[in-house]
Design an enzyme around this catalytic site. Structure first.
Site, short mmCIF file in Angstrom:
data_model
loop_
_atom_site.label_atom_id
_atom_site.label_comp_id
_atom_site.label_asym_id
_atom_site.label_seq_id
_atom_site.Cartn_x
_atom_site.Cartn_y
_atom_site.Cartn_z
N CYS A 113 0.82 -1.23 0.00
CA CYS A 113 0.00 0.00 0.00
C CYS A 113 0.85 1.27 0.00
O CYS A 113 0.33 2.36 -0.24
CB CYS A 113 -0.95 0.00 1.19
SG CYS A 113 -2.11 -1.37 1.15
N HIS A 253 -3.24 7.42 3.03
CA HIS A 253 -3.66 6.16 2.42
C HIS A 253 -5.08 5.85 2.91
O HIS A 253 -5.38 5.93 4.09
CB HIS A 253 -2.68 5.06 2.82
CG HIS A 253 -3.12 3.69 2.43
ND1 HIS A 253 -3.62 3.40 1.18
CD2 HIS A 253 -3.14 2.51 3.13
CE1 HIS A 253 -3.92 2.12 1.13
NE2 HIS A 253 -3.65 1.56 2.29
N ASN A 283 -10.13 0.21 0.28
CA ASN A 283 -8.67 0.32 0.24
C ASN A 283 -8.18 -0.20 -1.12
O ASN A 283 -8.27 -1.39 -1.40
CB ASN A 283 -8.09 -0.52 1.39
CG ASN A 283 -6.58 -0.50 1.43
OD1 ASN A 283 -5.92 -0.03 0.51
ND2 ASN A 283 -6.02 -1.02 2.51
N1 COA Z 1 -18.60 -8.48 10.12
C1 COA Z 1 -19.11 -8.59 11.35
N2 COA Z 1 -18.37 -8.86 12.43
C2 COA Z 1 -17.05 -9.02 12.25
C3 COA Z 1 -16.44 -8.93 10.98
C4 COA Z 1 -17.29 -8.65 9.90
N3 COA Z 1 -16.81 -8.52 8.65
N4 COA Z 1 -15.13 -9.13 11.10
C5 COA Z 1 -14.90 -9.35 12.39
N5 COA Z 1 -16.06 -9.29 13.09
C6 COA Z 1 -16.26 -9.43 14.52
C7 COA Z 1 -15.16 -10.25 15.15
O1 COA Z 1 -15.46 -11.63 15.12
C8 COA Z 1 -15.17 -9.70 16.57
O2 COA Z 1 -16.23 -10.29 17.28
P1 COA Z 1 -16.04 -10.70 18.84
O3 COA Z 1 -15.80 -9.40 19.53
O4 COA Z 1 -17.34 -11.36 19.14
O5 COA Z 1 -14.86 -11.62 18.84
C9 COA Z 1 -15.52 -8.23 16.40
O6 COA Z 1 -16.17 -8.15 15.12
C10 COA Z 1 -14.31 -7.32 16.43
O7 COA Z 1 -13.30 -7.86 15.56
P2 COA Z 1 -11.93 -7.14 15.37
O8 COA Z 1 -11.10 -7.93 14.41
O9 COA Z 1 -11.35 -6.81 16.71
O10 COA Z 1 -12.44 -5.80 14.66
P3 COA Z 1 -11.68 -4.46 14.45
O11 COA Z 1 -12.40 -3.37 15.14
O12 COA Z 1 -10.21 -4.59 14.67
O13 COA Z 1 -11.91 -4.24 12.90
C11 COA Z 1 -10.68 -4.35 10.87
C12 COA Z 1 -11.37 -5.15 11.98
C13 COA Z 1 -10.10 -5.35 9.89
C14 COA Z 1 -11.74 -3.49 10.20
C15 COA Z 1 -9.60 -3.46 11.50
O14 COA Z 1 -8.77 -4.22 12.33
C16 COA Z 1 -8.77 -2.79 10.46
O15 COA Z 1 -9.24 -2.01 9.67
N6 COA Z 1 -7.44 -3.06 10.45
C17 COA Z 1 -6.55 -2.47 9.51
C18 COA Z 1 -6.73 -3.11 8.18
C19 COA Z 1 -6.01 -2.39 7.09
O16 COA Z 1 -6.18 -1.21 6.94
N7 COA Z 1 -5.23 -3.12 6.31
C20 COA Z 1 -4.53 -2.61 5.21
C21 COA Z 1 -3.41 -1.75 5.68
S1 COA Z 1 -2.57 -1.09 4.32
#
Ligand code: COA
Length: 326
Positions: A113, A253, A283
């Site tokens: 990215c 980004h 993204n």
């Molecule tokens: N829909 C519904 N629920 C979901 C889900 C989805 N698509 N994905 C995960 N969950 C649930 C999980 O199971 C978890 O449930 P629990 O609390 O019962 O265990 C809860 O939602 C929270 O999950 P978590 O992984 O902690 O969510 P988060 O707030 O960290 O959000 C991302 C997840 C991926 C959106 C976030 O971590 C993120 O954006 N990370 C950076 C990703 C990125 O930008 N990558 C590229 C970088 S260049």
């Protein structure tokens, strides 16, 4: 003084829109969850017969037109991408063929990215060395082809498209003020594509094990992105004796609204000064900054003399920032 200056921008995205409501039908998720956790509402997805080079070449042609530069004038084409048309040859060579730029040397650059900022910095150095006068810098991706559409942790985050800029050696004070790049290979396993390389080649077993797809530890990536992007933005400002107040427009980004908000808050750059379009595209990795830049330019958000800050983070890990006087 000669500075590398962006003289034209262009972008191209697929026609096909995939909304959160469409994704609700594919994996166990909801529009409400996706919007509240990421800010993304829809993304563009390439159709059959459309490749990374399709969008890269279209964005390139639009940037050349905006700059008033003919393809024959180009000395260099560099494409930042993690989803090239093929492992080789470089997608940049395919773009060269499509846009008919016979005098350019062409290569791809792999910085996930951060690919656009790394590519911009590379072209900047070639121009400063005097070897190149006019360069085309492109960020282009078709991430939908390496996303696992059964994995709700990743599939909703990504989209396809391309953005491009023409970078020229220009006399004067406007142009790229500086570029800053960093990497930390200790974290490569938190965000990568397991298969299709030399470690897990495209054997039937690896395909059956779904190794071709992108994999990510979202929480870890989130924390590291906020810290790294904040630090490198501060580094760029300090290197130029500038403060966040001097920044007219900040284009981070476009990964996640919460990441963008956290960095903006850390830097003290918020509201209208932050450009966001991730709600419409998700993204798009190396394409996200140049697509946003093109939209900002065409919306009249940058005027002569403005200070633009761009800032990215990605797999590798890689991260980087650049300050540009418009
Ligand atoms: N829909 C519904 N629920 C979901 C889900 C989805 N698509 N994905 C995960 N969950 C649930 C999980 O199971 C978890 O449930 P629990 O609390 O019962 O265990 C809860 O939602 C929270 O999950 P978590 O992984 O902690 O969510 P988060 O707030 O960290 O959000 C991302 C997840 C991926 C959106 C976030 O971590 C993120 O954006 N990370 C950076 C990703 C990125 O930008 N990558 C590229 C970088 S260049």
């Amino acid at each position: 003084m000669i500075r590398p200056k962006i003289t034209g921008t262009g972008s191209a995205v697929p026609q096909k829109v995939l909304t959160n409501f469409d994704i609700e039908k594919m994996v166990d998720t909801s529009d409400e969850w996706i919007v509240s956790r990421t800010g993304i509402r829809e993304r563009r997805i390439a159709s059959e017969g459309e490749f990374t080079s399709t969008f890269a070449a279209l964005a390139a042609q639009r940037a050349l037109e905006a700059a008033g530069v003919a393809p024959e004038e180009l000395d260099l084409i560099v494409v930042g991408t993690l989803t090239p048309d093929f492992p080789f040859p470089a997608t940049a060579c395919i773009v060269q063929q499509i846009i008919k730029a016979p005098n350019a040397f062409c290569f791809d650059l792999s910085a996930a990215c951060s690919g656009f900022i790394y590519a911009l910095a590379t072209a900047e150095k070639y121009i400063l060395s005097g070897k190149v006068k006019k360069a085309l810098v492109i960020g282009a991706e078709v991430l939908s082809r390496i996303v696992d559409w059964t994995d709700r942790n990743t599939c909703l985050l990504f989209g396809d498209g391309s953005g491009a800029v023409v970078l020229e050696a220009v006399e004067g004070e406007s142009g790229i003020l500086s570029t800053h790049m960093h990497s930390d290979g200790n974290y490569w396993e938190i965000l990568y594509q397991k298969g299709a390389g030399s470690r897990n080649p495209a054997t039937q077993k690896n395909l059956d094990d779904r190794l071709v797809y992108l994999t990510m530890q979202g929480n870890e990536v989130f924390k590291l992105a906020v810290r790294a992007m904040g630090e490198v933005a501060q580094e760029a400002l300090a290197a130029n004796g500038l403060t966040p107040d001097d920044v007219s427009l900040f284009i981070p980004h476009q990964a996640n609204q919460r990441i963008v908000d956290s960095i903006g808050k850390r830097l003290g750059i918020t509201g209208e000064r932050v450009f966001v379009n991730l709600d419409r595209y998700g993204n798009t990795s190396a394409a996200s900054i140049p697509i946003a830049l093109d939209e900002a330019v065409r919306a009249g958000r940058l005027k002569e003399g403005d200070i633009l800050l761009i800032d990215a983070f990605g797999g590798g890990l890689t991260w980087g920032a650049s300050l540009i006087r418009w």
